[in-house]
Design an enzyme around this catalytic site. Structure first.
Site, PDB file in Angstrom:
ATOM      1  N   TYR A   1      -2.382  -0.518  11.074  1.00  0.00           N
ATOM      2  CA  TYR A   1      -2.471  -0.964   9.740  1.00  0.00           C
ATOM      3  C   TYR A   1      -1.461  -0.349   8.806  1.00  0.00           C
ATOM      4  CZ  TYR A   1      -3.901  -0.591   4.960  1.00  0.00           C
ATOM      5  OH  TYR A   1      -4.054  -0.882   3.461  1.00  0.00           O
TER       6      TYR A   1
ATOM      7  N   SER B   1       0.719  -1.365  -0.098  1.00  0.00           N
ATOM      8  CA  SER B   1       0.087   0.167   0.079  1.00  0.00           C
ATOM      9  C   SER B   1       0.979   1.293  -0.086  1.00  0.00           C
ATOM     10  CB  SER B   1      -0.998   0.074   1.392  1.00  0.00           C
ATOM     11  OG  SER B   1      -1.376   1.285   1.431  1.00  0.00           O
TER      12      SER B   1
END
Length: 233
Positions: A151, A138
């Site tokens: 996260y 990501s």
């Protein structure tokens, strides 16, 4: 017929990648948590002559992941492509996110890729030049941001896993690519008020993966970063 293994195949990026590979003639062994979604997906594709082999797996459960990897090994099929896509997102700040959130993020976003890859590496090494591992990282793997918390920590770790795996596998001919997308449209964006035309489409990620996979075996895109044209949300 070449074989691909993909985790988290019933929605978002994982669904788009699975459908792309099926259209390109791959035998896809895939997993997700929802038996209902898996059944619907496999019925739709298998009636068209493609082959999707579904498995109900919660990748955060080590025992279930082991059962899945053992089933792949027992099938006698040799994977040419492994896509570690399954993941979970929970926003939070390190100071006040719920206890256990870090463990949840690491177990799902990092450990699943680590253990599945380790289990399949012996057969991937027998598939010859052209085998490829993709890890769905990501932009949160590259840049800290408010509310990223555990996260972002897990995605940084997944990128570290990808980088180390890439170094280890250079002599084997197995390519390793970290895909680092920004905001990508999926069900979770429904009702958010964000215009779906302003963020990345899941099919964009599938097309990029395919383009990277079809490069010559002498070329390895180590990291691919893609953001919405207007920038991060």
């Amino acid at each position: 017929m070449k074989t691909a293994v993909v985790t988290g195949i019933t929605q978002g990026i994982g669904l788009a990648i699975t459908e792309k590979l099926l259209r390109e003639g791959f035998y896809v062994i895939g997993c997700a948590r929802s038996k209902t979604d898996l059944t619907a997906l496999s019925r739709y594709w298998n009636r068209s002559g493609t082959v999707l082999e579904p498995h109900v797996v919660d990748v955060s459960d080590r025992d279930q992941l082991t059962t899945f990897s053992n089933a792949i090994l027992a099938s006698g099929r040799t994977p040419h492509l492994l896509v570690n896509n399954a993941g979970v997102f929970q926003p939070g700040a390190i100071a006040d996110e719920p206890d256990g959130q870090l463990e949840t993020m690491l177990t799902t976003n990092l450990y699943s890729a680590y253990y599945l890859t380790r289990a399949l590496l012996p057969v991937l090494k027998t598939s010859g030049t052209g085998a490829h591992i993709f890890n769905l990282c990501s932009v949160a793997s590259l840049q800290a941001y408010p509310g990223g918390g555990s996260y972002s920590i897990s995605k940084y770790a997944l990128l570290g896993f990808s980088d180390n795996l890439r170094e280890e596998l250079k002599p084997t001919g197995i390519r390793v690519t970290a895909l680092c997308p920004g905001a990508t449209w999926s069900r979770s964006w429904s009702g958010s008020g964000v215009d779906s035309n302003t963020i990345i489409q899941a099919s964009d990620i599938a097309d990029i993966l395919w383009s990277a996979y079809t490069l010559s075996p002498a070329a390895c895109p180590e990291r691919i970063v893609i953001r919405p044209q207007s920038g991060d949300l």
